[in-house]
Write an enzyme that holds these catalytic residues in place. Structure first.
Site, PDB file in Angstrom:
ATOM      1  CD  GLU A  72      -2.793  -1.129   2.453  1.00  0.00           C
ATOM      2  OE1 GLU A  72      -3.973  -0.821   2.548  1.00  0.00           O
ATOM      3  OE2 GLU A  72      -2.120  -1.586   3.415  1.00  0.00           O
ATOM      4  CB  SER A 116      38.215  12.526  19.037  1.00  0.00           C
ATOM      5  OG  SER A 116      39.260  13.324  19.504  1.00  0.00           O
ATOM      6  CG  LEU A 117      33.922  11.156  22.833  1.00  0.00           C
ATOM      7  CD1 LEU A 117      32.881  10.051  22.845  1.00  0.00           C
ATOM      8  CD2 LEU A 117      33.575  12.202  23.880  1.00  0.00           C
ATOM      9  CD  GLU A 131      24.530   9.603  24.167  1.00  0.00           C
ATOM     10  OE1 GLU A 131      23.366   9.637  23.765  1.00  0.00           O
ATOM     11  OE2 GLU A 131      25.336  10.534  24.008  1.00  0.00           O
ATOM     12  CE  LYS A 189      33.473   6.325  21.008  1.00  0.00           C
ATOM     13  NZ  LYS A 189      33.753   5.780  19.692  1.00  0.00           N
ATOM     14  NE  ARG A 212      35.843  13.346  14.773  1.00  0.00           N
ATOM     15  CZ  ARG A 212      37.161  13.319  14.805  1.00  0.00           C
ATOM     16  NH1 ARG A 212      37.820  12.775  13.805  1.00  0.00           N
ATOM     17  NH2 ARG A 212      37.821  13.826  15.823  1.00  0.00           N
TER      18      ARG A 212
HETATM   19  S1  IVH Z   1      29.813  12.581  21.602  1.00  0.00           S
HETATM   20  C1  IVH Z   1      32.166  16.228  22.213  1.00  0.00           C
HETATM   21  N1  IVH Z   1      28.242  10.491  21.731  1.00  0.00           N
HETATM   22  O1  IVH Z   1      32.563   8.689  18.872  1.00  0.00           O
HETATM   23  C2  IVH Z   1      31.452  14.958  22.052  1.00  0.00           C
HETATM   24  N2  IVH Z   1      30.062  10.438  20.220  1.00  0.00           N
HETATM   25  O2  IVH Z   1      35.326   9.497  19.717  1.00  0.00           O
HETATM   26  C3  IVH Z   1      31.913  14.157  20.902  1.00  0.00           C
HETATM   27  N3  IVH Z   1      30.214   8.384  18.915  1.00  0.00           N
HETATM   28  O3  IVH Z   1      33.294  10.927  16.329  1.00  0.00           O
HETATM   29  C4  IVH Z   1      31.142  12.990  20.532  1.00  0.00           C
HETATM   30  N4  IVH Z   1      28.464   7.384  19.760  1.00  0.00           N
HETATM   31  O4  IVH Z   1      31.331   9.409  15.959  1.00  0.00           O
HETATM   32  C5  IVH Z   1      29.329  11.036  21.154  1.00  0.00           C
HETATM   33  N5  IVH Z   1      26.787   8.693  21.919  1.00  0.00           N
HETATM   34  C6  IVH Z   1      27.839   9.258  21.348  1.00  0.00           C
HETATM   35  C7  IVH Z   1      28.583   8.586  20.358  1.00  0.00           C
HETATM   36  C8  IVH Z   1      29.697   9.217  19.822  1.00  0.00           C
HETATM   37  C9  IVH Z   1      29.458   7.284  18.892  1.00  0.00           C
HETATM   38  C10 IVH Z   1      31.412   8.586  18.092  1.00  0.00           C
HETATM   39  C11 IVH Z   1      31.364   9.837  17.271  1.00  0.00           C
HETATM   40  C12 IVH Z   1      32.660  10.565  17.513  1.00  0.00           C
HETATM   41  C13 IVH Z   1      33.472   9.553  18.249  1.00  0.00           C
HETATM   42  C14 IVH Z   1      34.287  10.277  19.291  1.00  0.00           C
END
Ligand code: IVH
Length: 680
Positions: free
Chosen positions: A38, A85-86, A117, A119, A140
């Site tokens: 549909e 990045s983290l 949350e 990753k 990115r």
């Molecule tokens: S926050 C300043 N939240 O991880 C905050 N990143 O290492 C920066 N990623 O390039 C990112 N899940 O692609 C954030 N829940 C999440 C994420 C997340 C995956 C990835 C994202 C970033 C990378 C940082």
């Protein structure tokens, strides 16, 4: 043109609304109320009406998601706010340290609320909405500048092209992770296998591959989805006060967010969240590789700020790498582009974290001896995220009888027989054959053609080997005379007419790459992508780089004495100079000069056009309009002349408007411009 009846207009508007609603129900709410059949017939009816009455097409119609033409290459897009990045944490102690540093930074002793949350293991994307309309999407990239993947991202059904509600920031960057859910990935691979095609290694690579399709119609067929998790640049809007409220705001705008996130108290709350999610990890419908903790209060995030490229207010707590036992069936030696000899264990296939692993690196001979790995051994394999699987250790309980003697580093290259050398103090042994070694030659050509270098699609192991074995190609320069060898190419095993045409076209397209890619493609030791970009930006031309001394090279950011030495050494070699001269002769002038900050590729929708912007724009700044136009291939200049294709006129346009009028140049107002952007 047909004149639509009032009924047709009404039906068309109705169809836009209901198709959009069913899209949302299916993709976002997971609660479809009509059958796929549909849905398809409603979609088809809408498409037919739109084809009959093109002037009635709503630029945000659900039929408008997929662009009609492939791109020649991706343009660059600068993020208004860098994508960071983290920092990574691996143990509870690491998380405790993070929490302590947060409290010290804030000078508070209370328990901090964190937003925790998953990753997500996908690809980071920056979405820009202007006045609620999706105007661009970028990867990115290096954190400052990414690739313009707007057309590709628009095909993701779950993503609204227009935000819900009425209240939107003027400009907002939304940070998201795009990925392919596990079930869809499995289905995709099963289909590929059925068609006798190569299967994809993991969902992350599949997602990256789907986004990097120059033809968005291909992206549209891949089961991509995304979750939004944060904001970048925000203009004309007051930010919510907590991370949790940001997520709620994203949801109210109709953006998909991860349902697993929530606020947790202090380090104990974080660790509890981590272990509970860890237990459920393999039941989630998508891949995750850890948990992200973010200080919930936005004012505190601002106080804490950044260190280098990582926020002090957020961190990633990674799940331990997955380790699995298997059998080493044999050990092969691979010879790389620079001659490095790498022992590789051929394994009895095992699944490690959802991926079938058949090879694992043993890094080098010293490492292999230290771990004492031999054919027939049972070993532990580790695969962490995107990293090449490695052999962790031998399982001693399973020592077999008649264990073969340890394998030692050969004194001659297993491919070309040249002497293997291992300078004192270095761990890597190398073949001294240089480009006379088949393996080094093949890897050099593969590197030159690789996506991040000259981007010649289709030049994998098999084709490179065929080209070299047939004698049609000896050096990378030979690739550029292959168009005269069409017949011979078609005579090669496994190369049909279509693949030959595709290959020749891909080679031809690579003539348009600019200096930064060319420099990287040359494979100069220690010159990675970043350094190549820095060198190209600093010197601007190949001639300037080739003429520079070690001292001047060190003025470039990222270039220290070691890299400067390597670069000088490379360009001092007469063979290399000859090869470069030869290569530059086949590529017009493209490779000799750096790209402008925004690449202006040839077959983008507005390629060849020259635009002028005048007056005050309301939906975006002039700079934004300029970069958007440039990303579509147009040149933007300051004065109206006979060469001007179009004038974009905002409010109070002034004399440029008059000049354009006098010269008969087409003038578009901002509304028309925004609408046409939505189509691009
Ligand atoms: S926050 C300043 N939240 O991880 C905050 N990143 O290492 C920066 N990623 O390039 C990112 N899940 O692609 C954030 N829940 C999440 C994420 C997340 C995956 C990835 C994202 C970033 C990378 C940082």
């Amino acid at each position: 043109m047909n004149n639509p009846t009032p009924d047709a207009i009404q039906r068309l508007n109705h169809l836009v609304a209901i198709v959009r609603e069913h899209n949302d129900r299916y993709h976002r709410q997971d609660d479809p109320t009509i059958s796929d059949h549909e849905y398809d017939s409603l979609f088809q009816e809408l498409l037919e009406l739109e084809t009959r009455f093109p002037h009635l097409v709503d630029p945000h119609s659900p039929t408008r998601r997929v662009g009609a033409r492939p791109l020649a290459e991706f343009a660059n897009l600068t993020h208004k706010q860098p994508m960071l990045s983290l920092s990574n944490r691996f143990s509870p102690e690491d998380v405790t340290t993070f929490d302590r540093q947060v409290r010290e930074g804030l000078e508070v002793t209370e328990i901090i609320d964190y937003y925790a949350e998953p990753k997500l293991d996908g690809l980071a994307i920056n979405l820009t909405y202007i006045n609620g309309i999706l105007t661009s999407a970028a990867t990115r990239g290096d954190g400052q500048v990414g690739e313009d993947v707007t057309l590709q991202i628009r095909t993701i059904p779950i993503l609204p092209l227009k935000l819900s509600g009425k209240d939107h920031p003027h400009t907002v960057e939304i940070r998201a992770e795009t990925f392919i859910p596990l079930a869809a990935f499995a289905k995709m691979n099963a289909q590929l296998q059925k068609q006798g095609e190569k299967t994809l290694v993991n969902p992350r690579n599949a997602a990256a591959g789907a986004i990097r399709q120059l033809d968005p119609r291909i992206t549209a067929r891949r089961p991509l989805t995304l979750f939004c998790y944060g904001l970048g640049w925000v203009e004309g809007w007051s930010l919510p006060t907590t991370q949790e409220a940001i997520i709620q705001q994203l949801q109210q705008w109709g953006l998909p967010t991860c349902p697993e996130g929530g606020v947790v108290p202090g380090v104990d709350g974080c660790l509890d969240f981590f272990s509970r999610l860890g237990e459920r990890r393999h039941t989630l419908p998508y891949e995750i590789d850890g948990v992200v903790y973010k200080v919930n209060r936005v004012d505190w995030q601002k106080t804490l700020g950044f260190r280098h490229r990582d926020p002090r207010w957020a961190t990633a707590h990674k799940f331990p790498a997955v380790e699995v036992a298997t059998l080493v069936e044999a050990i092969d030696i691979q010879v790389g582009r620079t001659g490095a000899l790498t022992p590789v264990a051929r394994l009895q296939p095992v699944h490690v974290g959802g991926v079938e692993v058949t090879n694992a690196t043993l890094h080098n001979f010293e490492e292999m001896a230290r771990k004492d790995i031999r054919p027939g051994d049972r070993v532990l394999i580790r695969r962490a995220g995107d990293v090449i699987p490695e052999v962790v250790r031998r399982l001693p309980e399973a020592i077999i009888e008649n264990r073969p003697p340890p394998m030692v580093c050969p004194s001659q290259c297993p491919v070309c027989g040249s002497a293997v050398i291992k300078p004192d103090g270095e761990t890597v042994a190398r073949c001294s054959g240089g480009l006379s070694c088949f393996a080094q030659r093949r890897e050099t050509i593969k590197h030159f053609a690789s996506r991040r270098a000259m981007n010649i699609d289709g030049m994998g192991d098999k084709i490179c080997t065929l080209l070299l074995q047939s004698g049609l190609v000896t050096t990378v320069a030979d690739l550029y005379s292959l168009q005269h060898q069409r017949e011979k190419l078609m005579g090669l095993e496994r190369l049909g007419e279509k693949s030959v045409d595709n290959l020749l076209e891909a080679i031809d397209n690579s003539r348009k790459r600019s200096l930064e890619y060319f420099l990287f493609a040359l494979g100069i030791r220690d010159v990675g992508e970043r350094t190549a970009v820095s060198l190209a930006r600093h010197f601007g031309t190949m001639a300037a780089i080739m003429a520079s001394s070690q001292e001047t090279l060190q003025e470039v950011p990222d270039v220290g004495p070691v890299v400067a030495h390597k670069v000088c050494e490379f360009f001092a070699s007469p063979q290399n100079r000859e090869m470069i001269k030869h290569l530059l002769a086949v590529a017009d002038t493209h490779w000799a000069t750096a790209a402008q900050s925004t690449a202006i590729p040839h077959n983008r929708p507005l390629a060849g056009q020259t635009w002028v912007i005048t007056g005050t724009l309301t939906a975006m700044t002039r700079d934004q309009a300029k970069s958007r136009l440039e990303s579509l291939g147009a040149k933007v200049t300051a004065t109206v002349s006979k060469k001007t294709t179009r004038l974009l006129a905002g409010e109070n346009p002034g004399s440029k408007w008059q000049t354009a009028k006098n010269l008969g140049i087409m003038i578009v107002n901002e509304k028309e411009f925004m609408e046409s952007l939505a189509h691009e």
